[in-house]
Design an enzyme around this catalytic site. Structure first.
Site, PDB file in Angstrom:
ATOM      1  N   GLY A 110      11.725 -19.663 -16.330  1.00  0.00           N
ATOM      2  CA  GLY A 110      13.560 -20.443 -15.947  1.00  0.00           C
ATOM      3  C   GLY A 110      14.095 -21.186 -17.374  1.00  0.00           C
ATOM      4  N   ILE A 111      13.991 -22.542 -17.050  1.00  0.00           N
ATOM      5  CA  ILE A 111      14.894 -23.105 -17.946  1.00  0.00           C
ATOM      6  C   ILE A 111      14.411 -23.404 -19.579  1.00  0.00           C
ATOM      7  CG2 ILE A 111      15.277 -25.382 -19.198  1.00  0.00           C
ATOM      8  CD1 ILE A 111      16.457 -26.008 -15.710  1.00  0.00           C
ATOM      9  N   ALA A 134       7.752 -28.337 -19.792  1.00  0.00           N
ATOM     10  CA  ALA A 134       6.965 -27.612 -18.508  1.00  0.00           C
ATOM     11  C   ALA A 134       7.007 -29.188 -17.720  1.00  0.00           C
ATOM     12  CB  ALA A 134       5.747 -27.588 -18.527  1.00  0.00           C
ATOM     13  N   ILE A 181       5.970 -29.561 -13.258  1.00  0.00           N
ATOM     14  CA  ILE A 181       6.363 -28.608 -11.433  1.00  0.00           C
ATOM     15  C   ILE A 181       6.316 -29.801 -10.743  1.00  0.00           C
ATOM     16  CG2 ILE A 181       3.242 -27.549 -12.226  1.00  0.00           C
ATOM     17  CD1 ILE A 181       2.157 -30.503 -11.282  1.00  0.00           C
ATOM     18  N   THR A 182       6.802 -29.402  -9.570  1.00  0.00           N
ATOM     19  CA  THR A 182       6.944 -30.200  -8.055  1.00  0.00           C
ATOM     20  C   THR A 182       6.204 -30.193  -7.288  1.00  0.00           C
ATOM     21  OG1 THR A 182       8.108 -28.561  -7.119  1.00  0.00           O
ATOM     22  CG2 THR A 182       9.659 -29.686  -8.053  1.00  0.00           C
ATOM     23  N   TYR A 222       7.842 -36.266  -8.410  1.00  0.00           N
ATOM     24  CA  TYR A 222       8.788 -36.555  -9.556  1.00  0.00           C
ATOM     25  C   TYR A 222       9.643 -37.278 -10.212  1.00  0.00           C
ATOM     26  CZ  TYR A 222      11.844 -31.945 -11.063  1.00  0.00           C
ATOM     27  OH  TYR A 222      12.293 -31.481 -12.001  1.00  0.00           O
ATOM     28  N   PRO A 225      18.480 -32.390 -16.833  1.00  0.00           N
ATOM     29  CA  PRO A 225      19.255 -31.176 -15.850  1.00  0.00           C
ATOM     30  C   PRO A 225      19.771 -31.845 -14.492  1.00  0.00           C
ATOM     31  CG  PRO A 225      17.508 -30.401 -16.505  1.00  0.00           C
ATOM     32  CD  PRO A 225      17.358 -31.950 -17.210  1.00  0.00           C
ATOM     33  N   GLY A 226      20.187 -31.459 -14.064  1.00  0.00           N
ATOM     34  CA  GLY A 226      20.934 -31.196 -12.737  1.00  0.00           C
ATOM     35  C   GLY A 226      20.395 -29.967 -12.240  1.00  0.00           C
ATOM     36  N   TYR A 227      20.868 -28.886 -10.488  1.00  0.00           N
ATOM     37  CA  TYR A 227      20.293 -28.577 -10.118  1.00  0.00           C
ATOM     38  C   TYR A 227      20.054 -26.917 -11.213  1.00  0.00           C
ATOM     39  CZ  TYR A 227      17.971 -31.116  -6.360  1.00  0.00           C
ATOM     40  OH  TYR A 227      17.471 -32.219  -5.042  1.00  0.00           O
TER      41      TYR A 227
END
Ligand code: CAA
Length: 241
Positions: free
Chosen positions: A13-14, A83, A85-86, A147, A177-179
């Site tokens: 991911g990011i 790092a 999580i949701t 979150y 960040p946004g989405y």
């Protein structure tokens, strides 16, 4: 000598985009990961970086992992606390476990990861700590009380630590960040995500590389006067909402 950058959650991911960008910029990159060994090995091979497995929500594992990185690559000059999580769900149905997991991994990790590197940065007179928050820590999000609380906590953590560290050449900043087009966002129900995208003035999800570019700038010597800041990279979603 090349600077050493440690990126948590740096293999997918990011985080993977951040690892790739910092590697391309000439850093020696260590990417931490929590569980997905297959993805980590693939990223290590693809980017030519070192990867290290530990849980950023566990203080002892962080201390041990950081010591290993420092003995293999040298002192950490740039720490990217990425790092996260949701465990999404409406608050009135949320278990204590979902609360604790997110606070531990997304917020307590800031202490567990930063505390072992900050003294060395202060002694050497240089350091960059870049903490990845979220638009949802700035504005709150239905289904993400845990979150949003953790990601807002990161902003307070950063503002306080930036003031303590400024005179020692150590900057501490947030990227919010946004989405962004990653697995985490892909897990949002399709109809919900469609609605969210319709609230982004730029009209699309962000790209992981667009977050990485901001991180790379904050890590650079040029960004020495930026500290305690929250850099939003969200396609104007926050101001339009
Ligand atoms: N305001 C208030 N209530 C809302 C709402 C809103 N905007 N949207 C939905 N609701 C309520 C509805 O009224 C409904 O309540 P009732 O049951 O009382 O009618 C309920 O939410 C929806 O019911 P569901 O059965 O769909 O609830 P659910 O528990 O299955 O799912 C949810 C709800 C968890 C919030 C789900 O919609 C969801 O996952 N939303 C996405 C959350 C999100 O954006 N997550 C971001 C993940 S990406 C990320 O985190 C990266 C980043 O940093 C940006």
């Amino acid at each position: 000598m090349a600077r050493v950058a440690l990126v948590t959650g740096g293999t997918r991911g990011i985080g993977k985009a951040i690892s790739a960008r910092l590697k391309a910029d000439g850093y020696k990159v260590a990417a931490n990961y929590g569980g997905n060994a297959e993805a980590a090995e693939a990223t290590a091979k693809e980017l030519g970086i070192s990867v290290y497995k530990w849980d950023v929500g566990n203080a002892a594992e962080c201390a041990e992992g950081i010591a290993k990185v420092q003995s293999e690559l040298g002192p950490v000059d740039v720490l990217v606390n990425n790092a996260g999580i949701t465990r999404d769900g409406l608050f009135h149905k949320m278990s204590a476990e979902k609360w604790d997991d997110v606070i531990r991994v997304d917020l307590s990790s800031m202490f567990y990861m930063t505390r072992p590197v900050i003294e060395g940065m202060r002694e050497r007179g240089f350091g960059r700590i870049i903490n990845i928050s979220s638009i949802n820590g700035q504005k709150g999000q239905v289904g993400q009380v845990n979150y949003s609380a953790a990601k807002a906590g990161i902003i307070g953590f950063t503002k306080a630590l930036a003031q303590e560290s400024a005179s020692k050449g150590v900057t501490v900043n947030v990227v919010a960040p946004g989405y962004v087009d990653t697995d985490m966002v892909a897990a949002v129900p399709e109809d919900v995500l469609k609605k969210i995208i319709s609230t982004i003035p730029v009209g699309r999800l962000g790209k992981a590389e667009e977050i990485a570019a901001m991180v790379a700038f904050l890590a650079s010597d040029q960004a020495g006067f930026i500290t305690g800041a929250t850099m939003t990279v969200n396609g104007a979603q926050y101001i339009a909402g």
